[in-house]
Design an enzyme around this catalytic site. Structure first.
Site, PDB file in Angstrom:
ATOM      1  CB  SER A 176      -0.927   0.093   1.224  1.00  0.00           C
ATOM      2  OG  SER A 176      -1.025  -1.098   1.897  1.00  0.00           O
ATOM      3  CG  HIS A 208      -8.662  -7.663  -8.571  1.00  0.00           C
ATOM      4  ND1 HIS A 208      -8.625  -7.665  -9.948  1.00  0.00           N
ATOM      5  CD2 HIS A 208      -7.805  -6.707  -8.180  1.00  0.00           C
ATOM      6  CE1 HIS A 208      -7.782  -6.753 -10.367  1.00  0.00           C
ATOM      7  NE2 HIS A 208      -7.257  -6.143  -9.310  1.00  0.00           N
ATOM      8  NE  ARG A 217       3.222  -8.146   0.601  1.00  0.00           N
ATOM      9  CZ  ARG A 217       3.945  -7.043   0.705  1.00  0.00           C
ATOM     10  NH1 ARG A 217       3.385  -5.870   0.714  1.00  0.00           N
ATOM     11  NH2 ARG A 217       5.256  -7.133   0.809  1.00  0.00           N
ATOM     12  CD  GLU A 230      -0.481  -4.460  15.359  1.00  0.00           C
ATOM     13  OE1 GLU A 230      -0.653  -3.264  15.051  1.00  0.00           O
ATOM     14  OE2 GLU A 230      -0.350  -5.366  14.520  1.00  0.00           O
ATOM     15  CG  ASN A 237      -1.243   3.127  10.874  1.00  0.00           C
ATOM     16  OD1 ASN A 237      -1.133   2.497   9.825  1.00  0.00           O
ATOM     17  ND2 ASN A 237      -1.106   2.566  12.055  1.00  0.00           N
TER      18      ASN A 237
END
Ligand code: 8IG
Length: 277
Positions: free
Chosen positions: A44, A76, A97, A198, A240
């Site tokens: 990403s 896909h 992936r 997490e 993030n």
């Protein structure tokens, strides 16, 4: 191309390396490129790099390649691309992936890496979007992976296959990346199974045991790359800050947004690194 209902990697007797060789033969046939020198998995935020690396010689749906598709229902799974760099090297760009959390087993997770090795690639560049534990890091920042902690409790290695992972993330390639961008920081990638993010307590655990980056993909792939004899370069886009490090809840939308913002900058960086490899 598979034509049976059983996935080629799923039979217990299947040899995953043989399946990877079949996939590499499919890639050679479908792209017209008989070998690749470098393989690059785009995570990403890194997608735009492909256009900047060189001339796209061929783009093929991953579903056409042995082992990349599911037997019955077709998700896909993205594309595989063969790109020729200005320096004349062939780069296999893997835009498909399979994550561990998809539950298809670790053979499926590392099939693209083994296939890359079977095409001849000597260098495996693994990129991902990930959470950052270091408080100095900001969303949108790329960092080098210096080492990993594999918390999946799984391994792509089968049987008594003992593989040394000292310097798994090549110091030579990290130095080379830093010669392109001296501001690149680095850290230890901690792979969780996901797909949940997490808890803050888990992030504190990861920090305590020496982790700086939290993600769901790269450690298992890197192990398979090393087993296959490839030199590994790992790059994480911090999309993030990890749970509890940032004060707001994590959202997939935030991750996508940070990736989109950073994409032009990190893609240009990645293209320059590939050119220097
Ligand atoms: I993007 O905060 C992305 N992937 N495990 N934790 C884990 N994976 C991630 C995160 C994160 N952000």
């Amino acid at each position: 191309m598979q034509d049976t209902l059983t996935h080629p990697l799923e039979a217990a007797a299947a040899d995953p390396f043989e399946v990877a060789r079949a996939a590499a033969a499919d890639i050679a046939r479908l792209t017209g490129v008989d070998h690749h020198d470098i393989a690059l998995t785009l995570g990403s935020g890194w997608g735009k790099a492909a256009e900047l690396i060189g001339e796209t010689v061929a783009t093929i749906p991953a579903t056409e390649v042995t082992g990349f598709s599911k037997p019955a229902l077709e998700g896909h799974v993205g594309t595989l691309r063969s790109i020729r760099t200005p320096a004349g090297r062939n780069v296999l760009v893997i835009g498909a992936r399979t994550h561990y959390y998809e539950g298809h087993g670790v053979r499926r997770v590392v099939h693209s890496v083994r296939t890359a090795a079977a095409t001849g690639a000597k260098i495996m560049v693994l990129t991902n979007g990930a959470g950052g534990i270091r408080e100095t890091w900001r969303p949108g920042q790329p960092v080098l992976i210096s080492d990993h902690i594999n918390l999946t409790a799984d391994s792509p290695l089968e049987g008594a296959t003992f593989i040394d992972l000292t310097d798994l993330y090549s110091a030579r390639l990290r130095d080379l990346a830093r010669s392109i961008d001296p501001t690149l920081d680095e850290g230890v990638y901690t792979q969780f199974r996901g797909p949940h993010y997490e808890t803050p307590a888990e992030v504190q655990m990861a920090k305590t045991i020496g982790g700086h980056i939290v993600g769901m993909s790269t450690a298992l792939e890197a192990i398979a790359a090393r087993e296959a004899g490839m030199e590994v370069l790992g790059l994480s886009l911090i999309t993030n800050l990890a749970a509890g490090i940032q004060q707001t809840p994590l959202s997939h939308a935030e991750v996508i947004e940070a990736g989109m913002q950073a994409e032009p900058v990190i893609s240009a960086l990645l293209a320059r690194v590939i050119e220097a490899l």
